[in-house]
Design an enzyme around this catalytic site. Structure first.
Site, PDB file in Angstrom:
ATOM      1  N   HIS A 173       0.819  -1.215   0.000  1.00 14.08           N
ATOM      2  CA  HIS A 173       0.000   0.000   0.000  1.00 14.08           C
ATOM      3  C   HIS A 173       0.854   1.267   0.000  1.00 14.08           C
ATOM      4  CE1 HIS A 173       0.467  -0.417   4.499  1.00 14.08           C
ATOM      5  NE2 HIS A 173       0.644   0.884   4.373  1.00 14.08           N
ATOM      6  N   ASP A 203       0.229  -7.659   1.368  1.00 13.17           N
ATOM      7  CA  ASP A 203       0.630  -6.263   1.549  1.00 13.17           C
ATOM      8  C   ASP A 203       2.148  -6.120   1.515  1.00 13.17           C
ATOM      9  OD1 ASP A 203       0.224  -3.569   1.825  1.00 13.17           O
ATOM     10  OD2 ASP A 203       0.060  -3.616   4.005  1.00 13.17           O
ATOM     11  N   SER A 295       4.761   2.720   7.874  1.00 12.46           N
ATOM     12  CA  SER A 295       4.460   1.524   7.091  1.00 12.46           C
ATOM     13  C   SER A 295       5.638   1.141   6.209  1.00 12.46           C
ATOM     14  CB  SER A 295       3.224   1.765   6.224  1.00 12.46           C
ATOM     15  OG  SER A 295       2.073   1.905   7.013  1.00 12.46           O
TER      16      SER A 295
END
Length: 471
Positions: A173, A203, A295
């Protein structure tokens, strides 16, 4: 904020000095020649002699006992010290011999970890152009959209290199829908990066920076991360999160492992994560602060080894200190596969490709009600397209594209941006059979030009949903 701290205890050995009285081979007492003493004087001499002899015997016994104890204890202390040295050496080897680590600590200081791991962490900037509604469309005056450039930031971990590229793992993402990607290193130098491989279901993504574009000075300051065993994590173990929080640059937070093997369903309010409805992935839960921009960064154990990829945090005003990281042991094989894929860049507008189908995502509810496999349901096929020539028909379900799992239409459209018209790819489909079952088959499809497929959309004699696009 709860702070976990290791208590160090210092063992101190008491030292004893032992003194032994010299042994003599002659008589215990030599009496001068002379008249024999009798009476009280004689009795007194006897008492003194008895006391002296008893003291000598007691001293000898005590000295011998202490010597024996000392002999027994000595080898044990040496053995323990040797074992401690061996364990520390093994631990330091696994932690890539981090400088400044003291063996008596049992684990590294957070500052030592930050100093060593930060050269392995990069900041990632994702720039893309998205279509947004114009001001008047919000009030019902026309539905036109206008292009607008957007920018998002995340983190990544240097995991290796090949002959021509430096390889970085991050979250999918972080890099999805990117028109351009750039990676910033520890020396604040920024270089353009390309997509190496993606796995949206987990992911994960690997991006690559050409080695020829990286200066020698930057190469001397960066390092490949040391990967640890996330399966050996224990609840309560201290961990450190490092990443590009809020896009401000590298920062460090610390906490503990709150739980392992956590799963998050589709109804869980989680920021920046993905879940496969058929098999929910597991995560490491931690109370180390994981904020937007973290992230793709590293979750590190107290040996300086990366044991997780920071991925998500709970999005709720009722929740505090619940962050999640992808365990390295679960995805190490996936990362290695992505590292060996072909590096791709987005194709230009005149090279955009199409399979030649219109489709719909098969979500969990459709799967449970109708028994259709998860993937992209083929609603129609454009005559003369690559899909038509390969034998794809209405009712098939596309589940794979060039070796990558497809669970929704967005994943298919994202991948097509990196494949030019005229390239042949392997597409996996599920074909309906008798009794509500499906058989799997892999077909070779030559991609057509996107504009050609769109122009022939209305030539199909099949009934189509007007909201569907040609892919």
């Amino acid at each position: 904020m709860f702070e976990y701290q290791n208590n160090n205890y210092e063992n101190r050995n008491q030292m004893y000095d032992y003194y032994q009285m010299p042994e003599t081979g002659g008589p215990a007492c030599n009496r001068p020649s002379g008249p024999k003493k009798t009476g009280k004087a004689g009795k007194l001499v006897k008492k003194i002699g008895a006391i002296t002899l008893s003291a000598a015997l007691f001293g000898s016994v005590a000295a011998g006992s202490f010597q024996a104890v000392n002999t027994l204890i000595g080898p044990t202390e040496t053995s323990d010290n040797t074992a401690a040295t061996e364990n520390t050496s093994a631990s330091l080897l696994k932690a890539a011999a981090i400088p400044g680590a003291a063996s008596e600590k049992g684990s590294l200081d957070v500052s030592d970890i930050a100093e060593t791991v930060m050269p392995s962490i990069v900041s990632i900037t994702n720039k893309s152009v998205q279509e947004i509604q114009n001001y008047f469309s919000m009030f019902g005056y026309g539905g036109q959209t206008i292009p607008q450039e957007t920018e998002s930031r995340g983190s990544g971990i240097i995991i290796g290199k090949n002959d021509t590229e430096l390889l970085i793992v991050t979250n999918n993402h972080v890099i999805e829908n990117a028109d351009t990607l750039s990676a910033g290193f520890i020396d604040n130098q920024v270089y353009e990066a390309n997509v190496k491989g993606t796995d949206p279901a987990n992911d994960l993504a690997v991006i690559a920076v050409p080695l020829e574009s990286i200066s020698a000075d930057t190469m001397s300051q960066i390092a490949v991360a040391s990967i640890g065993d996330s399966d050996s994590l224990k609840v309560g173990e201290q961990v450190v999160a490092i990443g590009n929080a809020l896009g401000y640059g590298q920062s460090v937070t610390t906490g503990i492992v709150s739980a392992t093997n956590r799963t998050m369903g589709s109804n869980t309010q989680v920021v920046n994560t993905s879940a496969d409805g058929s098999a929910l992935p597991t995560y490491i839960q931690t109370d180390a602060a994981i904020n937007p921009g973290n992230s793709g960064g590293a979750l590190v154990n107290m040996k300086g080894e990366v044991i997780g990829i920071n991925s998500a945090k709970m999005a709720s005003t009722e929740v505090e200190g619940m962050g999640y990281a992808i365990p390295m042991s679960r995805v190490s094989d996936i990362i290695e596969t992505l590292m060996n894929e072909t590096t791709r860049t987005k194709v230009s507008a005149d090279q955009k490709s199409s399979i030649g189908i219109s489709g719909l995502t098969v979500n969990e509810s459709v799967n449970s009600i109708y028994g259709i496999p998860s993937g992209v349901y083929v609603a129609s096929v454009t005559p003369g397209s690559g899909a038509d020539k390969a034998g794809i028909k209405k009712g098939y379900v596309i589940t794979g594209f060039d070796g990558k799992t497809i669970t929704q239409i967005q994943e298919l459209t994202e991948l097509l941006q990196y494949y030019p018209a005229g390239e042949t790819v392997e597409i996996t489909v599920k074909i309906p059979a008798t009794g509500g079952t499906y058989t799997e088959k892999t077909l070779s499809v030559t991609l057509g030009a996107a504009e050609n497929s769109n122009n022939t959309q209305t030539e199909s004699g099949q009934q189509e949903d007007k909201n569907n696009s040609i892919y």
